[in-house]
Design an enzyme around this catalytic site. Structure first.
Site, mmCIF file in Angstrom:
data_model
loop_
_atom_site.group_PDB
_atom_site.id
_atom_site.type_symbol
_atom_site.label_atom_id
_atom_site.label_comp_id
_atom_site.label_asym_id
_atom_site.label_seq_id
_atom_site.Cartn_x
_atom_site.Cartn_y
_atom_site.Cartn_z
ATOM 1 N N ASN A 1 14.482 0.762 23.902
ATOM 2 C CA ASN A 1 14.576 0.367 25.302
ATOM 3 C C ASN A 1 16.043 0.123 25.658
ATOM 4 O O ASN A 1 16.642 -0.849 25.201
ATOM 5 C CB ASN A 1 13.740 -0.913 25.493
ATOM 6 N N HIS B 1 10.380 4.066 32.795
ATOM 7 C CA HIS B 1 11.208 3.195 31.953
ATOM 8 C C HIS B 1 10.681 3.275 30.519
ATOM 9 O O HIS B 1 9.480 3.135 30.277
ATOM 10 C CB HIS B 1 11.143 1.760 32.491
ATOM 11 N N CYS C 1 15.685 -4.015 34.020
ATOM 12 C CA CYS C 1 15.318 -2.650 33.600
ATOM 13 C C CYS C 1 14.905 -1.743 34.749
ATOM 14 O O CYS C 1 14.929 -0.520 34.611
ATOM 15 C CB CYS C 1 14.212 -2.709 32.561
HETATM 16 O O1 UT7 Z 1 12.115 -3.765 29.647
HETATM 17 C C1 UT7 Z 1 11.112 -4.723 29.527
HETATM 18 C C2 UT7 Z 1 11.244 -5.338 28.196
HETATM 19 N N1 UT7 Z 1 10.097 -5.786 27.510
HETATM 20 C C3 UT7 Z 1 9.005 -5.077 27.188
HETATM 21 O O2 UT7 Z 1 8.781 -3.975 27.569
HETATM 22 C C4 UT7 Z 1 8.031 -5.740 26.244
HETATM 23 C C5 UT7 Z 1 6.591 -5.451 26.551
HETATM 24 N N2 UT7 Z 1 5.741 -5.912 25.445
HETATM 25 C C6 UT7 Z 1 5.617 -5.207 24.318
HETATM 26 O O3 UT7 Z 1 6.170 -4.124 24.196
HETATM 27 C C7 UT7 Z 1 4.729 -5.767 23.247
HETATM 28 O O4 UT7 Z 1 4.063 -6.933 23.721
HETATM 29 C C8 UT7 Z 1 5.532 -6.124 21.947
HETATM 30 C C9 UT7 Z 1 5.970 -4.837 21.258
HETATM 31 C C10 UT7 Z 1 6.726 -6.988 22.276
HETATM 32 C C11 UT7 Z 1 4.623 -6.879 20.973
HETATM 33 O O5 UT7 Z 1 3.441 -6.109 20.705
HETATM 34 P P1 UT7 Z 1 2.017 -6.809 20.768
HETATM 35 O O6 UT7 Z 1 1.017 -5.808 20.380
HETATM 36 O O7 UT7 Z 1 1.867 -7.427 22.144
HETATM 37 O O8 UT7 Z 1 2.114 -7.890 19.617
HETATM 38 P P2 UT7 Z 1 2.009 -9.485 19.701
HETATM 39 O O9 UT7 Z 1 3.172 -10.063 20.440
HETATM 40 O O10 UT7 Z 1 0.636 -9.849 20.150
HETATM 41 O O11 UT7 Z 1 2.173 -9.861 18.168
HETATM 42 C C12 UT7 Z 1 1.207 -9.443 17.210
HETATM 43 C C13 UT7 Z 1 1.685 -9.900 15.857
HETATM 44 C C14 UT7 Z 1 2.093 -11.384 15.820
HETATM 45 O O12 UT7 Z 1 1.667 -11.929 14.580
HETATM 46 P P3 UT7 Z 1 0.318 -12.786 14.507
HETATM 47 O O13 UT7 Z 1 0.533 -13.948 15.440
HETATM 48 O O14 UT7 Z 1 -0.775 -11.862 14.948
HETATM 49 O O15 UT7 Z 1 0.273 -13.170 13.070
HETATM 50 C C15 UT7 Z 1 3.612 -11.323 15.832
HETATM 51 O O16 UT7 Z 1 4.198 -12.452 15.225
HETATM 52 O O17 UT7 Z 1 2.842 -9.176 15.440
HETATM 53 C C16 UT7 Z 1 3.871 -10.084 15.036
HETATM 54 N N3 UT7 Z 1 5.163 -9.457 15.305
HETATM 55 C C17 UT7 Z 1 5.804 -8.644 14.443
HETATM 56 N N4 UT7 Z 1 5.478 -8.258 13.200
HETATM 57 C C18 UT7 Z 1 6.337 -7.415 12.587
HETATM 58 C C19 UT7 Z 1 5.900 -9.539 16.448
HETATM 59 N N5 UT7 Z 1 7.021 -8.801 16.321
HETATM 60 C C20 UT7 Z 1 6.981 -8.250 15.087
HETATM 61 C C21 UT7 Z 1 7.844 -7.381 14.393
HETATM 62 N N6 UT7 Z 1 7.489 -6.985 13.155
HETATM 63 N N7 UT7 Z 1 8.995 -6.912 14.911
#
Ligand code: UT7
Length: 318
Positions: free
Chosen positions: A275, A245, A108
């Site tokens: 993204n 980005h 990216c």
């Molecule tokens: O170009 C570089 C590419 N990557 C990035 O930029 C990613 C950078 N990271 C992020 O943007 C964030 O970490 C995410 C958007 C990927 C995730 O957000 P978060 O606030 O860090 O959430 P998390 O991973 O801590 O997950 C929180 C909860 C989890 O459930 P539990 O364990 O709390 O029950 C996940 O299973 O949200 C759940 N979850 C979802 N729920 C509904 C994860 N993805 C989803 C989803 N829909 N799509």
């Protein structure tokens, strides 16, 4: 280096968050509040070549030059239909250019790295006018049962024509080797994409530790931008726009808060395109320019992050 024209192209299919709820357990509310994303564009009957060529042609037209006037083509791309030849070689033929071509695969952060490379080619006299392209199709390499990754991405292409000038003021590039937080393995056998449960499919789609990527992105980009501003004697308020980005609205807000900048200094497209990997900075630049928000002489900061873990930032006068 100075930027003399920009262009971008996106697939026509608009996929809403609600549409994704058919594929896995997610919701419009979760995606909006955690990422800011409302829709993304996904390739259907377009090819990445089509998007790349359209973005390149729009940039050439905006610059008022033809493909024959380009003497180098640098393309940032992670994946396309071919392992080789390079996507830049494919685009070169399609637009009617005849210059040397090179692809860079720097995830990216690629477009910012490509701008930095283009500046060096111009600075050393190896070229006088360069087409800098970024074209990406990350939706074809997400696992469409993995809600943590597949809600985030969209496809697209962006381009800039640059030539010798005094706009480029400096850059800061960083790689901290951490290959576990974000990777995709090479596909060495034909992958049955239609069979989501197959091991081959799972082994060759994107793997990401979202929270760690989030943390490294905010820290890396904030540090690089602060370093650049200090090095060149600028304060945050001297900058017209931070062209970051477009991965997650919360990452953009985190960098904005670290820099104590005005949210108005951060144009965004993440809400509508998600993204688009390295293409996001190029697409955002093009949309900002075409909306007449940037005037000649405005100070712009570009910053990207991605797999590696790699960050890259540069500062230039438009
Ligand atoms: O170009 C570089 C590419 N990557 C990035 O930029 C990613 C950078 N990271 C992020 O943007 C964030 O970490 C995410 C958007 C990927 C995730 O957000 P978060 O606030 O860090 O959430 P998390 O991973 O801590 O997950 C929180 C909860 C989890 O459930 P539990 O364990 O709390 O029950 C996940 O299973 O949200 C759940 N979850 C979802 N729920 C509904 C994860 N993805 C989803 C989803 N829909 N799509």
């Amino acid at each position: 280096m100075k930027i003399i024209g920009t262009g971008s192209a996106l697939p026509k299919l608009v996929v809403t968050n609600d549409m994704l709820t058919k594929y896995f357990d997610t919701s419009d509310e979760w995606i909006r509040t955690r990422t800011g994303i409302e829709t993304r564009r996904i390739m259907t009957d377009e090819s990445l070549k089509d998007l790349a060529v359209a973005a390149a042609q729009r940039a050439l037209e905006a610059a008022g030059v033809t493909a024959k006037d380009i003497d180098y083509l640098v393309c940032s791309n992670v994946n396309n239909n071919y392992v080789y030849p390079s996507l830049s070689s494919i685009v070169q033929g399609a637009i009617g250019a005849s210059c040397p071509c090179i692809d860079i695969r720097n995830a990216c952060a690629g477009f910012v790295y490509a701008l930095d490379m283009a500046h060096m080619y111009l600075h050393t006299g190896r070229a006088s006018r360069i087409l800098v392209l970024a074209a990406e199709e990350p939706t074809r390499f997400c696992h469409w049962e993995h809600r943590e990754t597949s809600v985030l991405f969209g496809d697209g292409a962006g381009a800039a024509v640059v030539e010798i000038g005094d706009g480029f003021l400096g850059s800061k590039m960083t790689t901290i080797s951490n290959t576990d937080v974000l990777y995709q393995r090479q596909r060495l056998e034909p992958t049955p994409f239609e069979d989501l449960s197959s091991e081959a499919y799972t082994n060759h789609t994107m793997v990401m530790q979202g929270r760690e990527v989030f943390r490294m992105a905010v820290t890396g980009c904030s540090n690089e931008i602060s370093h650049l501003l200090t090095e060149h004697g600028f304060s945050t308020s001297d900058v017209k726009y931070f062209i970051l980005h477009q991965a997650n609205m919360r990452i953009i807000n985190g960098i904005q808060q670290y820099l104590k900048a005005d949210p108005e200094q951060f144009p965004t497209t993440v809400q509508k395109y998600g993204n688009t990997s390295s293409a996001s900075v190029a697409i955002l630049l093009d949309e900002t320019v075409r909306a007449n928000k940037v005037q000649r002489g405005d100070l712009l900061v570009f910053s990207g992050f991605g797999a590696g873990f790699t960050t890259g930032s540069c500062i230039l006068r438009y």
